[in-house]
Design a protein around this motif. Sequence first.
Motif, PDB file in Angstrom:
ATOM      1  N   ALA A  11       0.834  -1.200   0.000  1.00  0.00           N
ATOM      2  CA  ALA A  11       0.000   0.000   0.000  1.00  0.00           C
ATOM      3  C   ALA A  11       0.864   1.244   0.000  1.00  0.00           C
ATOM      4  CB  ALA A  11      -0.933  -0.010   1.219  1.00  0.00           C
ATOM      5  N   CYS A  12       1.964   1.210   0.729  1.00  0.00           N
ATOM      6  CA  CYS A  12       2.867   2.366   0.766  1.00  0.00           C
ATOM      7  C   CYS A  12       3.488   2.619  -0.605  1.00  0.00           C
ATOM      8  CB  CYS A  12       3.967   2.152   1.797  1.00  0.00           C
ATOM      9  SG  CYS A  12       3.443   2.329   3.507  1.00  0.00           S
ATOM     10  N   SER A  13       3.847   1.533  -1.316  1.00  0.00           N
ATOM     11  CA  SER A  13       4.442   1.719  -2.643  1.00  0.00           C
ATOM     12  C   SER A  13       3.441   2.381  -3.580  1.00  0.00           C
ATOM     13  CB  SER A  13       4.911   0.374  -3.204  1.00  0.00           C
ATOM     14  OG  SER A  13       3.819  -0.447  -3.592  1.00  0.00           O
ATOM     15  N   TYR A  14       2.171   1.993  -3.483  1.00  0.00           N
ATOM     16  CA  TYR A  14       1.153   2.586  -4.331  1.00  0.00           C
ATOM     17  C   TYR A  14       0.811   4.008  -3.897  1.00  0.00           C
ATOM     18  CZ  TYR A  14       0.117  -1.555  -7.088  1.00  0.00           C
ATOM     19  OH  TYR A  14       0.201  -2.594  -7.963  1.00  0.00           O
ATOM     20  N   ALA A  15       0.817   4.253  -2.595  1.00  0.00           N
ATOM     21  CA  ALA A  15       0.554   5.601  -2.114  1.00  0.00           C
ATOM     22  C   ALA A  15       1.643   6.559  -2.607  1.00  0.00           C
ATOM     23  CB  ALA A  15       0.471   5.616  -0.591  1.00  0.00           C
ATOM     24  N   VAL A  71      12.207  -4.051  -3.246  1.00  0.00           N
ATOM     25  CA  VAL A  71      13.513  -3.531  -3.647  1.00  0.00           C
ATOM     26  C   VAL A  71      13.390  -2.260  -4.479  1.00  0.00           C
ATOM     27  CG1 VAL A  71      15.616  -4.054  -4.937  1.00  0.00           C
ATOM     28  CG2 VAL A  71      14.539  -5.828  -3.545  1.00  0.00           C
ATOM     29  N   ALA A  72      12.426  -2.222  -5.389  1.00  0.00           N
ATOM     30  CA  ALA A  72      12.296  -1.065  -6.283  1.00  0.00           C
ATOM     31  C   ALA A  72      12.050   0.217  -5.514  1.00  0.00           C
ATOM     32  CB  ALA A  72      11.170  -1.302  -7.280  1.00  0.00           C
ATOM     33  N   THR A  73      11.320   0.143  -4.396  1.00  0.00           N
ATOM     34  CA  THR A  73      11.057   1.372  -3.650  1.00  0.00           C
ATOM     35  C   THR A  73      12.320   1.875  -2.962  1.00  0.00           C
ATOM     36  OG1 THR A  73      10.256   0.041  -1.779  1.00  0.00           O
ATOM     37  CG2 THR A  73       8.608   0.880  -3.310  1.00  0.00           C
ATOM     38  N   CYS A  74      13.212   0.971  -2.578  1.00  0.00           N
ATOM     39  CA  CYS A  74      14.513   1.401  -2.039  1.00  0.00           C
ATOM     40  C   CYS A  74      15.294   2.148  -3.116  1.00  0.00           C
ATOM     41  CB  CYS A  74      15.316   0.190  -1.572  1.00  0.00           C
ATOM     42  SG  CYS A  74      14.537  -0.871  -0.354  1.00  0.00           S
ATOM     43  N   ILE A  75      15.246   1.623  -4.338  1.00  0.00           N
ATOM     44  CA  ILE A  75      15.966   2.238  -5.444  1.00  0.00           C
ATOM     45  C   ILE A  75      15.379   3.610  -5.770  1.00  0.00           C
ATOM     46  CG2 ILE A  75      16.567   1.996  -7.883  1.00  0.00           C
ATOM     47  CD1 ILE A  75      16.362  -1.071  -7.419  1.00  0.00           C
ATOM     48  N   ILE A  76      14.057   3.692  -5.774  1.00  0.00           N
ATOM     49  CA  ILE A  76      13.399   4.973  -6.048  1.00  0.00           C
ATOM     50  C   ILE A  76      13.789   5.993  -4.994  1.00  0.00           C
ATOM     51  CG2 ILE A  76      11.153   6.139  -6.130  1.00  0.00           C
ATOM     52  CD1 ILE A  76      10.048   3.467  -7.274  1.00  0.00           C
ATOM     53  N   LEU A  83       7.845   5.504   0.888  1.00  0.00           N
ATOM     54  CA  LEU A  83       8.863   4.702   0.211  1.00  0.00           C
ATOM     55  C   LEU A  83       9.722   3.956   1.214  1.00  0.00           C
ATOM     56  CD1 LEU A  83      10.001   7.150  -2.620  1.00  0.00           C
ATOM     57  CD2 LEU A  83       8.704   5.033  -2.910  1.00  0.00           C
ATOM     58  N   ASP A  84      10.038   4.612   2.319  1.00  0.00           N
ATOM     59  CA  ASP A  84      10.872   3.979   3.342  1.00  0.00           C
ATOM     60  C   ASP A  84      10.165   2.772   3.944  1.00  0.00           C
ATOM     61  OD1 ASP A  84      13.418   4.336   4.979  1.00  0.00           O
ATOM     62  OD2 ASP A  84      11.905   4.209   6.565  1.00  0.00           O
ATOM     63  N   THR A  85       8.862   2.903   4.197  1.00  0.00           N
ATOM     64  CA  THR A  85       8.096   1.785   4.745  1.00  0.00           C
ATOM     65  C   THR A  85       8.048   0.628   3.752  1.00  0.00           C
ATOM     66  OG1 THR A  85       6.704   3.269   6.056  1.00  0.00           O
ATOM     67  CG2 THR A  85       5.856   1.068   5.662  1.00  0.00           C
TER      68      THR A  85
END
Length: 283
Positions: free
Chosen positions: A102-106, A137-142, A128-130
């Motif tokens: 949900a955090c990635s989509y938010a 992994v992709a959200t860490c990269i973003i 993104l941190d959550t």
Amino acid sequence: MPSAPPSLAPVLALLLAGCAAQPGPQPPHAPVAPPVAAEGRPVQVLRDVPTIETPPPPEVAADGARCLGTEPAIACLEACWKNDASACASLAQACEEGDGTACSYAAHYLLAHDRRPPNDPTRIVRYLDTACAGGLVATCIILARLYTHGAAGVAKDPARAQAANERAAEQARLNCEKNDQDGCMSFGSFAEHGIGVDKNAAASRRAFAKGFALMTAACGLRDGLSCHMLGVYYLDGTGAPANREKARTFLERACALPWKSTAASCATLEQAFGPPPKTIVSP
């Protein structure tokens, strides 16, 4: 406004490029916010933020209070994208309660819609941190790229960018140990280019080999996405020497399978190898 949200990767790519136009839906092989190697070349890593391609049922998408079902992020983002305020609130609530997807989509939604000030970089970073802590992994990269480029109102911070890349590399390694094909391919790229981890050619080869083995087995079980990704990697020479014959074989298999992105596989096949020969019907 599009009827359905595009994947997160092209949204971020355009954001960092300073483009104001919103992108349209992308095929499943679009790279996910690739990190940048020391020599300035993008490094391909895999999809960790899912792409929404099929809208949820109307009775779910129409009511944010009920979008927290078996796949809350998909239903809530689809409804939120259609300006359903309650769905946006439900998505944010699920994120605040620790749902990494949900955090990635938010974060996806905020990056796509908060194109001009005022935006909310604090919330984007928190989301993104959550998601990163949840193993995406992709959200860490973003997050690393936002800190590297100072995009979306996030201040440049090389130290935090490096920390985010290190988290991405470590999570990819752990995912690979759990036989996650994307984790193996991602860690192979990190180890190959020394991003978030020391360069290690042997570790990179092992991770790529495991990723290809997992994808090949899944493709043999008629998993269309695995067949598609194998075709793309052999076509691009990612993780293995380019091999157009193998690329064509796997893309043809993906194009023939009834999966959610069959059309994208067929389009990739035609773009790389030309249209299929026309069938001549005898009189």
